[in-house]
Motif scaffolding. Structure first.
Motif, PDB file in Angstrom:
ATOM      1  N   THR A 246       5.823  29.968  16.228  1.00  0.00           N
ATOM      2  CA  THR A 246       5.033  31.103  15.744  1.00  0.00           C
ATOM      3  C   THR A 246       3.551  30.853  15.942  1.00  0.00           C
ATOM      4  O   THR A 246       3.062  29.747  15.733  1.00  0.00           O
ATOM      5  N   TYR A 247       2.843  31.928  16.320  1.00  0.00           N
ATOM      6  CA  TYR A 247       1.407  31.880  16.589  1.00  0.00           C
ATOM      7  C   TYR A 247       0.757  32.984  15.768  1.00  0.00           C
ATOM      8  O   TYR A 247       1.158  34.145  15.857  1.00  0.00           O
ATOM      9  N   ILE A 248      -0.233  32.606  14.957  1.00  0.00           N
ATOM     10  CA  ILE A 248      -0.940  33.571  14.110  1.00  0.00           C
ATOM     11  C   ILE A 248      -2.370  33.675  14.616  1.00  0.00           C
ATOM     12  O   ILE A 248      -3.033  32.663  14.838  1.00  0.00           O
ATOM     13  N   ASP A 249      -2.833  34.907  14.786  1.00  0.00           N
ATOM     14  CA  ASP A 249      -4.196  35.096  15.278  1.00  0.00           C
ATOM     15  C   ASP A 249      -5.194  34.485  14.299  1.00  0.00           C
ATOM     16  O   ASP A 249      -5.075  34.650  13.082  1.00  0.00           O
ATOM     17  N   GLU A 250      -6.181  33.774  14.853  1.00  0.00           N
ATOM     18  CA  GLU A 250      -7.147  33.049  14.014  1.00  0.00           C
ATOM     19  C   GLU A 250      -7.994  33.964  13.131  1.00  0.00           C
ATOM     20  O   GLU A 250      -8.556  33.510  12.141  1.00  0.00           O
ATOM     21  N   SER A 251      -8.049  35.254  13.451  1.00  0.00           N
ATOM     22  CA  SER A 251      -8.809  36.177  12.590  1.00  0.00           C
ATOM     23  C   SER A 251      -8.224  36.241  11.178  1.00  0.00           C
ATOM     24  O   SER A 251      -8.900  36.659  10.240  1.00  0.00           O
ATOM     25  N   SER A 252      -6.970  35.796  11.015  1.00  0.00           N
ATOM     26  CA  SER A 252      -6.342  35.783   9.687  1.00  0.00           C
ATOM     27  C   SER A 252      -7.137  34.927   8.713  1.00  0.00           C
ATOM     28  O   SER A 252      -7.168  35.189   7.510  1.00  0.00           O
ATOM     29  N   MET A 253      -7.809  33.904   9.235  1.00  0.00           N
ATOM     30  CA  MET A 253      -8.535  32.962   8.379  1.00  0.00           C
ATOM     31  C   MET A 253      -9.867  33.530   7.857  1.00  0.00           C
ATOM     32  O   MET A 253     -10.510  32.905   7.028  1.00  0.00           O
TER      33      MET A 253
END
Length: 157
Positions: free
Chosen positions: A113-120
């Motif tokens: 799974t890969y989560i876009d860094e903008s989530s942070m």
């Protein structure tokens, strides 16, 4: 409301989360619609995309609802030459979830799974609760930890 697999997994870890329910429009299952109906910022509503790589098989990407997935970057970081969306008809067979209710948590298997860094950029984000009309709000770090996800830049406007 009956708990979904995603909620049960969070409960087992004793992670705090909120649930946002909204009326389902079968003709518009988009993240934009979910954001409007829950009154949330679209940048905090993350859609779950399921893809297949030519080398590694299935993988999952979580990106902000109004953004597009960068397929080239995702292929590169996941060790593939190319990745493509799975056919919609295969979604339930592969994940256990239906379109509009596909959560990255509680799939039949834990796929890379890969989560876009903008989530942070946000204290909390929202993901599908595993059922149409249900969003789960939680800390992006906790989501990443549960999915053993890579947090990288994989989307664009």
């Amino acid at each position: 409301m009956k708990k979904t697999n995603a909620m049960r997994l969070l409960d087992a870890k004793k992670y705090k989360y909120e649930i946002a329910e909204y009326p389902v429009d079968e003709d518009d299952l988009s993240a934009v619609s979910a954001a409007a109906k829950t009154g949330q910022d679209i940048r905090r509503i993350f859609k779950t995309l399921v893809l297949i790589g030519d080398k590694t098989g299935y993988l999952v990407a979580c990106i902000p609802g109004e953004r597009e997935l960068d397929l080239k970057t995702l292929a590169k970081v996941s060790g593939n030459k190319k990745v493509e969306m799975i056919p919609m008809k295969d979604l339930e067979k592969i994940t256990g979830y239906i379109r509009g209710g596909c959560s990255p948590l509680g799939m039949k298997k834990l796929y890379p799974t890969y989560i876009d860094e903008s989530s942070m950029e946000f204290p909390t984000i929202l993901i599908s609760g595993g059922k149409r009309g249900v969003q789960i709000e939680l800390e992006p770090e906790k989501l990443g930890k549960m999915l053993n996800a890579d947090v990288i830049s994989i989307s664009f406007v």
